[in-house]
Design an enzyme around this catalytic site. Structure first.
Site: not given
Length: 260
Positions: A23, A43, A71, A164, A168, A199
């Site tokens: 992506g 990843d 992460v 979301y 952000k 994507t």
């Protein structure tokens, strides 16, 4: 003083890219490698990540290594940073890209879903940025590039994604705060705010079309989605000597969506 021919030259640098297996992360990583940077792709999708690293190394002639890392686990993040520095010598650029969204009406958002979005989109961005910055601050230089979103600038419609959008927006202000704290210590911290992009996750929706896609394109002045490779230039700019006086910025790459 850099000349026009070497402003974007990343030779001799190392970039760590989270969410780099595919992506937007992979597209931006390729841009960095095309301009001379060696890469550490992090990843949790190991098969995809290993394949991407091998293909990028072959295509660009750069050193590209894949690292498994969740992460959302601060201990794994610290271990990742130590391994990358041990293997590749340094980290000059962090492309802090891992993220997700869950579409759900605000009154129905569960605690689990809220935490899932915030945990990856905000908490993990903080932990990765903090861990890498400790290394960069010791060296007195580095460029941190967080992946934000135009959803951190405006509330997108018609889809319902309050968690979301909130995450952000927080990434954008975290970026600005870090930039102010670390500016005198050699670190630059910026964010890229993509618009609607075609994507792997959205390609099927665009091919199928329908009212939501029509609305997205209608509200975008360029009347189309962006392609992942169209983010590469922004990443290269913010990683390179072309942006040495740029910090605390959120660079929109959205076909004009937030300008309309």
């Amino acid at each position: 003083m850099s000349t026009s021919t070497d402003l974007f030259d990343l030779s001799g640098t190392v970039a760590l890219v989270t969410g780099g297996a595919k992506g937007l992360g992979l597209a931006m990583a390729k841009g960095l490698a095309d301009h001379g940077s060696d890469l550490a792709l992090a990843d949790i999708d190991d098969s995809t990540g290993e394949k991407a690293a091998a293909e990028l190394a072959e295509a660009t002639g750069r050193t590209v290594r894949y690292y498994h890392c969740n992460v959302m686990d601060p201990a794994e993040v610290d271990e990742l940073v130590d391994r990358v520095v041990a293997d590749l010598g340094q980290i000059d650029t962090l492309l802090n890209n891992a993220g997700r969204t869950i579409h759900q009406p605000l009154e129905e958002v569960t605690e689990e879903n809220w935490r899932a979005v915030m945990g990856l989109n905000l908490d993990a961005v903080f932990h990765v940025m903090q861990s890498v910055a400790r290394h960069m601050l010791e060296r007195g230089s580095g460029s941190i590039i967080n992946t934000g979103s135009m959803s951190g600038i405006i509330a997108n419609i018609p889809q319902k994604q309050a968690s979301y959008n909130a995450s952000k927006a927080a990434v954008h202000n975290l970026t600005r705060s870090a930039a102010c704290e670390w500016a005198e210590r050699g670190l630059r911290v910026n964010a890229i705010a993509p618009g609607y992009m075609r994507t792997e996750l959205t390609r099927g929706f665009y091919e199928e079309g329908g009212p939501q896609i029509d609305q997205w394109n209608l509200m975008t002045p360029m009347k189309r989605p962006g392609e992942p490779h169209e983010l590469a230039g922004a990443a290269v700019f913010l990683a390179s000597q072309a942006s040495t006086f740029v910090t605390g910025s959120v660079l929109s790459v959205d076909g004009g969506y937030t300008a309309a």
